[in-house]
Design an enzyme around this catalytic site. Structure first.
Site, mmCIF file in Angstrom:
data_model
loop_
_atom_site.group_PDB
_atom_site.id
_atom_site.type_symbol
_atom_site.label_atom_id
_atom_site.label_comp_id
_atom_site.label_asym_id
_atom_site.label_seq_id
_atom_site.Cartn_x
_atom_site.Cartn_y
_atom_site.Cartn_z
ATOM 1 N N ASP A 57 -59.402 30.595 56.812
ATOM 2 C CA ASP A 57 -60.087 30.387 58.091
ATOM 3 C C ASP A 57 -61.277 31.309 58.287
ATOM 4 O OD1 ASP A 57 -58.132 28.487 58.641
ATOM 5 O OD2 ASP A 57 -56.827 29.973 59.583
ATOM 6 N N LYS A 63 -65.200 28.659 55.925
ATOM 7 C CA LYS A 63 -65.677 28.005 54.694
ATOM 8 C C LYS A 63 -66.310 26.648 55.001
ATOM 9 C CE LYS A 63 -61.441 28.285 53.135
ATOM 10 N NZ LYS A 63 -60.811 29.168 54.144
ATOM 11 N N GLY A 81 -57.711 23.483 56.971
ATOM 12 C CA GLY A 81 -58.415 22.885 58.108
ATOM 13 C C GLY A 81 -59.791 23.503 58.153
ATOM 14 N N HIS A 82 -60.805 22.736 57.779
ATOM 15 C CA HIS A 82 -62.176 23.254 57.713
ATOM 16 C C HIS A 82 -62.994 22.628 58.834
ATOM 17 C CE1 HIS A 82 -61.460 24.061 53.128
ATOM 18 N NE2 HIS A 82 -60.682 24.761 53.925
ATOM 19 N N GLN A 89 -57.897 27.762 51.708
ATOM 20 C CA GLN A 89 -57.139 29.006 51.921
ATOM 21 C C GLN A 89 -58.025 30.224 51.605
ATOM 22 O OE1 GLN A 89 -55.185 26.313 50.059
ATOM 23 N NE2 GLN A 89 -54.891 25.703 52.158
#
Ligand code: GDP
Ligand code: IMO
Ligand code: MG
Length: 433
Positions: A13, A16, A40-41, A224
């Site tokens: 988080d 990215k 989750g991007h 990650q």
């Protein structure tokens, strides 16, 4: 042509998604090597917000090709939902997305096994995202996983699925899982997914090899972060894949000779979701301040992220594993208004000063961070796009961190939007892009 890896340097988080979206226009292909829909991007484009989980963030740049590699574990339901949502938002996915035939498939029994084992009394609770990621990688390493090619081809899928389902059934009984599984229904459901996913599937290693051979530029999008890496992270509080630079080669079938540089994304402070050691964790009103200012809630599970201060030994360790050519600092604006900003420069353990990351979990859990208090700054960094416009205190903070970590800061992110970014003139990063 320069092919660049973008990685998380902390516990994920770091931003990215924002950075990949920002720089993807300079590349032809964006490829994901590991993880699954535990990632989750978040990408903000004007007033639109996208949270990408499996599809690389490059998809939001028209005409760019994106690859989901063999090292990714795919939940077809989650993938199709994501594709549908993107198409509804007007994003062209067909013809631009390529899925590896060698990627492994997540089944409902993986989620069920994960739920059961996370709840087993006496077991260390990792605080996973409950997406079936770990059990699916267990099946891969245990050499019984089902891969996309098998699912799509169908010939052997029924027998293999049956064998796996029977084994999971035995395990479920042993673990006293009461949930009833309708294997025929799951089989039919997955055959339907196979029909829809089929057109996207190919040998992505070959695809990338050809693209690189033609001089196309590839951006590798990490999921990650380094401290969640199965080998190099804070084991066992990690995810089940290699989130570090090496994972790119195995997770995509790309030789290291085709990787020109690794760029790390680093938050101006630190967050982590789930259990496990967190050396510089803040508590009370300080943690709340960072969480509120930074909107630190998990993009996948919505869980509040644990928040704390910049950890130099962690970053130096992350650099040892990945050899960053440059670092991109995100969320500097979140620190606006703080009078003092503690930075951890070393750890103390049983009276001894440690400058490196210990491998033992119980040591890491009981180290005491040694802080150096840095002054904050007056004024705001929010949305700035010019380095010269940064308050002097913010420049000093960045310079201090960069000197400590011994890697340049090639860019600074000052807000969630694409253009809220400063690219440092004359940096190695500028040349790489
Ligand atoms: P990822 O998993 O590394 O892509 O990061 P996430 O998307 O899970 O979390 C990063 C969050 O911070 C997202 O909500 C982004 O929109 C947001 N973000 C990224 N960069 C910045 C920044 O420089 N400032 C602020 N305030 N938010 C940012
Ligand atoms: P992105 O790509 C932050 C964490 C989970 C848990 C541990 C194991 O958005 O940075 P898993 O479901 O993977 O078996 O959970 O890893 N985790 C993440 N934390 N960002 C992520 O991804 C994460 N993916 C997994 O919270 O602690
Ligand atoms: Mg995330």
């Amino acid at each position: 042509m320069t092919n660049v890896v973008i990685l998380g340097t902390q516990w994920g988080d770091e931003g990215k998604g924002k950075i990949v979206d920002l720089i993807a226009d300079r590349f032809d292909v964006v490829a994901r090597a590991q993880g699954g829909h535990n990632a989750g991007h978040t990408v903000h484009i004007g007033d639109r917000k996208f949270i990408l989980k499996l599809v690389p963030s490059g998809i939001l740049r028209p005409g760019k090709k994106v690859v989901i590699g063999n090292g990714v574990v795919i939940d077809p339901a989650a993938l199709l939902q994501e594709i549908d949502a993107l198409e509804q938002a007007g994003v062209e996915v067909r013809g631009n997305l390529f899925i590896s035939n060698r990627a492994h498939v997540i089944f409902p029994y993986h989620r069920m096994m994960e739920k059961a084992t996370e709840q087993t009394p006496g077991k260390i609770k990792i605080g996973t995202t409950s997406r079936g990621i770990g059990p699916s990688y267990e099946d891969k390493i245990g050499r019984r996983g089902i891969r996309v090619a098998e699912l799509v081809n169908g010939d052997h899928f029924r027998d293999h699925f049956r064998a796996n389902a029977q084994e999971k059934d035995l395990l479920a009984r042993a673990l006293c899982i009461e949930e009833a599984w309708d294997f025929d229904a799951i089989y039919d459901e997955y055959r339907a997914y196979a029909e829809r996913i089929g057109p996207f599937v190919c040998d992505t290693a070959g695809y990338l090899q050809r693209a690189i051979g033609q001089g196309k530029r590839v951006l590798f999008e990490g999921a990650q972060g380094t401290m969640l890496d199965i080998d190099h992270g804070t084991y066992p509080f990690v995810t089940s894949s290699n989130a570090t630079a090496g994972g790119v080669c195995t997770g995509l079938g790309v030789s290291p000779v085709h990787i020109d540089a690794v760029v790390g994304i680093v938050k101006a402070y630190v967050t982590r979701v789930g259990g496990g050691p967190f050396q510089t964790e803040a508590d009370g009103s300080v943690a709340r301040h960072l969480r509120d200012q930074g909107g630190e809630y998990g993009s996948v599970t919505g869980r509040p992220r644990r928040c704390g201060w910049f950890d130099v030994p962690l970053l130096r360790y992350s650099n040892t594993i990945n050899s960053f050519a440059s670092l991109i600092v995100t969320k500097l604006d979140v620190l606006d208004g703080l009078e003092k900003i503690p930075v951890c420069t070393a750890y103390r353990y049983k009276g001894e000063v440690l400058r490196d990351m210990p491998a033992l979990q119980h040591v890491l859990e009981s180290v005491e961070p040694i802080y150096e208090e840095r002054p904050g700054w007056v004024g705001t960094t929010s949305g700035l796009t010019d380095h010269d416009a940064l308050p002097q205190g913010a420049k000093d903070y960045l310079r201090f961190l960069s000197d400590q970590v011994e890697v340049e800061f090639g860019a600074v992110s000052t807000g969630p939007e694409r253009d809220q970014t400063i690219l440092v003139r004359g940096s190695r990063l500028e040349k790489l892009l």
